[in-house]
Enzyme design. Structure first.
Site, PDB file in Angstrom:
ATOM      1  N   HIS A  38      40.739  31.274  39.043  1.00 59.20           N
ATOM      2  CA  HIS A  38      40.967  32.315  39.818  1.00 59.20           C
ATOM      3  C   HIS A  38      42.176  32.404  40.638  1.00 59.20           C
ATOM      4  O   HIS A  38      42.559  33.507  41.186  1.00 59.20           O
ATOM      5  CB  HIS A  38      39.658  32.819  40.516  1.00 59.20           C
ATOM      6  CG  HIS A  38      39.637  32.113  41.913  1.00 59.20           C
ATOM      7  ND1 HIS A  38      39.101  30.849  41.904  1.00 59.20           N
ATOM      8  CD2 HIS A  38      39.983  32.389  42.971  1.00 59.20           C
ATOM      9  CE1 HIS A  38      39.250  30.361  43.104  1.00 59.20           C
ATOM     10  NE2 HIS A  38      39.660  31.155  43.968  1.00 59.20           N
ATOM     11  N   HIS A  86      46.062  34.804  44.118  1.00 60.76           N
ATOM     12  CA  HIS A  86      44.314  34.794  44.269  1.00 60.76           C
ATOM     13  C   HIS A  86      43.992  35.908  43.620  1.00 60.76           C
ATOM     14  O   HIS A  86      43.991  36.978  44.026  1.00 60.76           O
ATOM     15  CB  HIS A  86      44.189  34.687  45.739  1.00 60.76           C
ATOM     16  CG  HIS A  86      42.704  34.366  45.832  1.00 60.76           C
ATOM     17  ND1 HIS A  86      41.678  35.118  45.733  1.00 60.76           N
ATOM     18  CD2 HIS A  86      42.135  33.227  46.176  1.00 60.76           C
ATOM     19  CE1 HIS A  86      40.476  34.705  45.524  1.00 60.76           C
ATOM     20  NE2 HIS A  86      40.704  33.363  46.175  1.00 60.76           N
TER      21      HIS A  86
END
Length: 165
Positions: free
Chosen positions: A70, A85
């Site tokens: 992620h 992110h």
């Protein structure tokens, strides 16, 4: 002179950071997560993505690739450490819906694929798809100019930086 002879490459003092995702560039302060909005991890911008293709925003090297896929950290040619992110609270997805295209140590150029993400799944399972793009070592910056663009593409400049000499 020795640098020329032995090929030691000088780091550039200015660097452009491009959008790692297609979408709208928004102020970091508007991200609905205090870790990012209060700049606890560093300064930058966020992108409200329109698709799930995450590409490198700079030329550099992958210095961190989370096992949950992620988030990715890249060190740019000028020494900036940039964290992308993808989404908020996406670590809880355990990698579901994320496909990585790089590993730590890989050299990358602007536009190289980093991650492909299923945004519909993120919308269903995480807090948000909004993606912070953070300079985590902002202490090396002399200046950063942020550019907020609606409908940014991977060729859109989102930040222009000057690194301390």
């Amino acid at each position: 002179m020795l640098k020329k002879l032995f090929g030691k490459k000088e780091k550039p003092s200015e660097e452009v950071i491009f959008a790692p995702l297609n979408g709208d560039v928004v102020e970091l302060e508007k991200v609905p997560d205090p870790t990012f909005s209060q700049k606890m991890m560093g300064d930058g911008v966020a992108i409200d993505p329109k698709d799930g293709k995450v590409v490198s925003p700079v030329n550099g090297k992958v210095i961190q690739f989370f096992h949950t896929k992620h988030a990715v950290g890249i060190e740019s040619e000028s020494g900036l450490e940039i964290l992308i992110h993808v989404g908020l609270e996406t670590v809880n997805m355990g990698g579901e819906g994320f496909e990585g295209h790089v590993k730590e140590g890989d050299k990358v150029k602007v536009g190289d694929p980093l991650i492909t993400v299923d945004l519909d799944l993120v919308k269903e399972k995480a807090a948000s798809t909004i993606t912070p793009v953070i300079i985590t070592n902002a202490d090396v910056l002399e200046n950063v100019e942020k550019k907020y663009t609606v409908g940014a593409s991977n060729e859109t400049e989102i930040m222009t930086t000057k690194v301390k000499g």
